[in-house]
Motif scaffolding. Structure first.
Motif, short mmCIF file in Angstrom:
data_model
loop_
_atom_site.label_atom_id
_atom_site.label_comp_id
_atom_site.label_asym_id
_atom_site.label_seq_id
_atom_site.Cartn_x
_atom_site.Cartn_y
_atom_site.Cartn_z
N ALA A 176 0.82 -1.21 0.00
CA ALA A 176 0.00 0.00 0.00
C ALA A 176 0.86 1.26 0.00
N GLY A 177 2.10 1.13 0.46
CA GLY A 177 3.01 2.26 0.44
C GLY A 177 3.30 2.76 -0.96
N LEU A 178 3.02 1.92 -1.96
CA LEU A 178 3.23 2.32 -3.36
C LEU A 178 2.31 3.46 -3.77
N LEU A 179 1.23 3.66 -3.03
CA LEU A 179 0.29 4.73 -3.34
C LEU A 179 0.84 6.10 -2.97
N ILE A 180 1.77 6.14 -2.05
CA ILE A 180 2.23 7.41 -1.49
C ILE A 180 2.83 8.34 -2.54
N PRO A 181 3.78 7.86 -3.39
CA PRO A 181 4.30 8.76 -4.42
C PRO A 181 3.21 9.34 -5.30
N LEU A 244 -19.52 -2.49 -0.02
CA LEU A 244 -19.21 -3.05 1.29
C LEU A 244 -18.37 -2.09 2.13
N TYR A 245 -17.39 -1.45 1.50
CA TYR A 245 -16.53 -0.53 2.24
C TYR A 245 -17.27 0.75 2.61
N ILE A 246 -18.13 1.21 1.73
CA ILE A 246 -18.96 2.37 2.06
C ILE A 246 -19.87 2.03 3.23
N PHE A 281 -7.22 9.48 0.94
CA PHE A 281 -8.36 8.63 1.30
C PHE A 281 -8.94 7.94 0.07
N ALA A 282 -9.10 8.70 -1.01
CA ALA A 282 -9.72 8.16 -2.22
C ALA A 282 -8.87 7.05 -2.84
N LEU A 283 -7.55 7.25 -2.93
CA LEU A 283 -6.70 6.24 -3.56
C LEU A 283 -6.62 4.97 -2.73
N VAL A 284 -6.53 5.10 -1.41
CA VAL A 284 -6.50 3.91 -0.55
C VAL A 284 -7.83 3.18 -0.64
N PHE A 285 -8.93 3.92 -0.64
CA PHE A 285 -10.26 3.31 -0.73
C PHE A 285 -10.39 2.54 -2.05
N ILE A 286 -10.01 3.17 -3.16
CA ILE A 286 -10.11 2.51 -4.47
C ILE A 286 -9.22 1.28 -4.53
N GLY A 287 -8.00 1.41 -4.00
CA GLY A 287 -7.09 0.27 -4.00
C GLY A 287 -7.63 -0.91 -3.22
N ALA A 288 -8.20 -0.63 -2.04
CA ALA A 288 -8.75 -1.71 -1.21
C ALA A 288 -10.00 -2.32 -1.82
N ALA A 289 -10.84 -1.48 -2.41
CA ALA A 289 -12.13 -1.95 -2.92
C ALA A 289 -12.02 -2.71 -4.23
N LEU A 290 -11.00 -2.41 -5.05
CA LEU A 290 -10.93 -2.98 -6.39
C LEU A 290 -9.75 -3.93 -6.61
N ASP A 294 -9.72 -10.14 -1.11
CA ASP A 294 -10.65 -10.39 0.00
C ASP A 294 -11.08 -9.09 0.66
N VAL A 295 -12.23 -9.15 1.31
CA VAL A 295 -12.72 -7.98 2.05
C VAL A 295 -11.92 -7.83 3.34
N ASN A 296 -11.18 -6.75 3.44
CA ASN A 296 -10.39 -6.47 4.64
C ASN A 296 -10.57 -5.00 5.01
N PHE A 297 -11.44 -4.75 5.98
CA PHE A 297 -11.70 -3.36 6.38
C PHE A 297 -10.48 -2.71 7.02
N ARG A 298 -9.52 -3.53 7.45
CA ARG A 298 -8.32 -3.01 8.10
C ARG A 298 -7.51 -2.12 7.17
N TYR A 299 -7.66 -2.32 5.85
CA TYR A 299 -6.93 -1.44 4.93
C TYR A 299 -7.55 -0.05 4.88
N ILE A 300 -8.84 0.04 5.12
CA ILE A 300 -9.49 1.35 5.22
C ILE A 300 -9.11 2.01 6.54
N PHE A 301 -8.85 1.20 7.55
CA PHE A 301 -8.47 1.73 8.87
C PHE A 301 -7.29 2.69 8.78
N ILE A 302 -6.33 2.41 7.92
CA ILE A 302 -5.12 3.22 7.90
C ILE A 302 -5.39 4.68 7.50
#
Length: 486
Positions: A176-181, A244-246, A281-290, A294-302
């Protein structure tokens, strides 16, 4: 009392209470399934020199944490408290980090209110008590934002070097750190627009980079670009969990979702700064949702603290709408009541339920019982081999189940029939199960294990002698069965 002194006292109180809530009775809960992988891989560094399971599978996921836990384990042992203490420290440190970050970007009031939300948030406390990487991911994610902000303001070499190093650590902790740049670059382009390239050259000119610094910066950037390219090439849309994430966000943070929308636009002068958090928030949400199977709400937690940043601005906005003290008190009481209803902790707990579908059985109690009963020639059959190896010994057989409800092929080698994490022999069908039961020994299993066995194997299990049950909540219970001679 000066405002600075008062703010300092409040911050110290938040840190002390935040640490207390995170450390309180930390050793009570057993390791849950994912924790056992982290602890076992860290412990195996002594044997292999790097995170690896006896099955031969490497475990480079979050390796900075693995090496840190190995050092802690060598000094203090691999018990619950030492293995979770690292997360406690990062969780507490995040309160301090978010305070200084928001104070630098916004103001003291917003910083204190955001730090308050982080300190007492149920979800923040819960994930700060686990021997997993998620609180570390969150910490370094926001550390990157802080260093990015300092770099733009100060134009100092050290902030650029620290930012690049922090990005690399973030990527090492989790992909997920790849999203930062992307987040930082996109924000810079959107905010600066046409002047972006001029601003970039101006920054580079002001930095006065020396040759050796240029080499280090180029090397760090090359590594980052390599990892970003390598990872992005293998990603494809594999799911659609947007709804599901929403639903998760609204069911757990509905008040903050409402306030966040208001806070995002409450102060015109804050919009460019808020835009950075919105992109994150948007990029992490899109990355986790798509892009995660598997469904892991912990990725939205960050990125949940983004809601706290926006909500803090909204609350201050409403508060400042009124000059009358009585009205301000009413507003304050109103929001305090809302906070109580929105997943915040004001009485410490010794056990925290994690996200839906995450089993947390009291495995330690089950294995303590077996330890006092098992003989050297008894077989041990389990559905969670990593847990067994930590609490008792390496099991003899893995009673194969799909941990993520997608079959067992991902968790064992079909040729060797060895399980993924400990390398023990797998029981994959009813014939192998019946053959193993011709001996004598114990089965340690939890609700998820029972639920995901085939109906035929479950019927056989139910015919065995159930000796002990631990835990009172479905999906978080452990069972000890005995088979063969008593």
């Amino acid at each position: 009392m000066s405002k600075i002194r008062f703010a300092l006292i409040l911050l110290i109180v938040l840190l002390v209470l935040g640490f207390g809530y995170r450390i309180y009775d930390l050793g009570r809960d057993s390791y849950w399934i994912d924790e056992s992988y982290t602890v076992l891989a860290s412990k195996n560094i002594e044997k292999y020199g790097y995170p690896k399971f006896d099955s031969g599978k490497d475990y480079w996921s979050g390796f900075p944490q693995s090496y840190s836990l190995f050092i802690i384990g060598q000094i203090f042992g691999y018990g619950h408290v030492p293995m979770r203490a690292l997360s406690v420290l990062f969780g507490t440190g995040f309160i301090l980090l978010i305070y200084f970050l928001i104070k630098e970007q916004f103001d003291e009031k917003t910083a204190l209110l955001t730090a308050f939300f982080v300190a007492f948030s149920y979800i923040e406390i819960a994930w700060s008590r686990q021997a997993r990487i998620y609180i570390l991911m969150q910490f370094f994610l926001f550390l990157n934002i802080s260093l990015y902000d300092y770099f733009l303001k100060k134009r100092k070499n050290r902030y650029l070097l620290l930012l690049l190093a922090s990005i690399l650590i973030s990527i090492a902790i989790h992909p997920a750190g790849l999203l930062i740049p992307g987040v930082l670059f996109l924000h810079y382009i959107l905010v600066k627009r046409k002047s972006a390239h001029k601003e970039m050259f101006s920054h580079l000119k002001d930095l006065r980079i020396k040759p050796w610094m240029f080499v280090i910066v180029l090397a760090l950037m090359s590594v980052i670009i390599y990892f970003v390219y390598k990872e992005l090439m293998r990603y494809e849309i594999v799911a659609n969990y947007v709804n599901l994430y929403i639903g998760f966000l609204f069911s757990n943070h509905y008040i903050f979702m409402f306030l966040a929308v208001i806070g995002l636009f409450a102060y015109k002068e804050n919009f460019h700064k808020n835009l950075l958090y919105l992109i994150l928030f948007a990029l992490v949400f899109i990355g986790a949702a798509l892009y995660i199977t598997d469904v892991n709400f912990r990725y939205i937690f960050i990125v949940i603290p983004v809601l706290y940043v926006f909500a803090s601005q909204a609350i201050i906005y409403f508060y400042e709408m009124f000059q009358n003290k009585i009205y301000r008190i009413i507003v304050a009481i109103f929001f305090i009541v809302l906070i109580f209803l929105s997943g915040f902790m004001f009485v410490p707990k010794n056990s925290y339920a994690l996200e839906y579908g995450t089993p947390q059985p009291p495995f330690k109690d089950a294995y303590d019982y077996v330890q006092n009963k098992i003989n050297s020639d008894d077989l041990l059959i389990v559905t969670q081999p990593a847990v067994s190896e930590i609490y008792l010994r390496k099991a003899d057989y893995w009673l194969a189940i799909g941990y993520e409800n997608r079959g067992i092929d991902h968790y064992y080698d079909k040729e060797t029939r060895r399980e993924r994490y400990t390398g023990i022999v797998s029981i994959t069908n009813i014939g192998e199960f019946e053959e193993a039961l011709k001996n004598k020994g114990f089965i340690v299993i939890d609700d998820m294990g029972i639920n995901r066995l085939s109906p035929e194997m479950r019927l056989i299990l139910n015919g065995l002698n159930l000796e002990m049950t631990y835990g009172g909540t479905f999906w978080s219970r452990a069972y000890v069965y005995r088979f063969g001679n008593k």
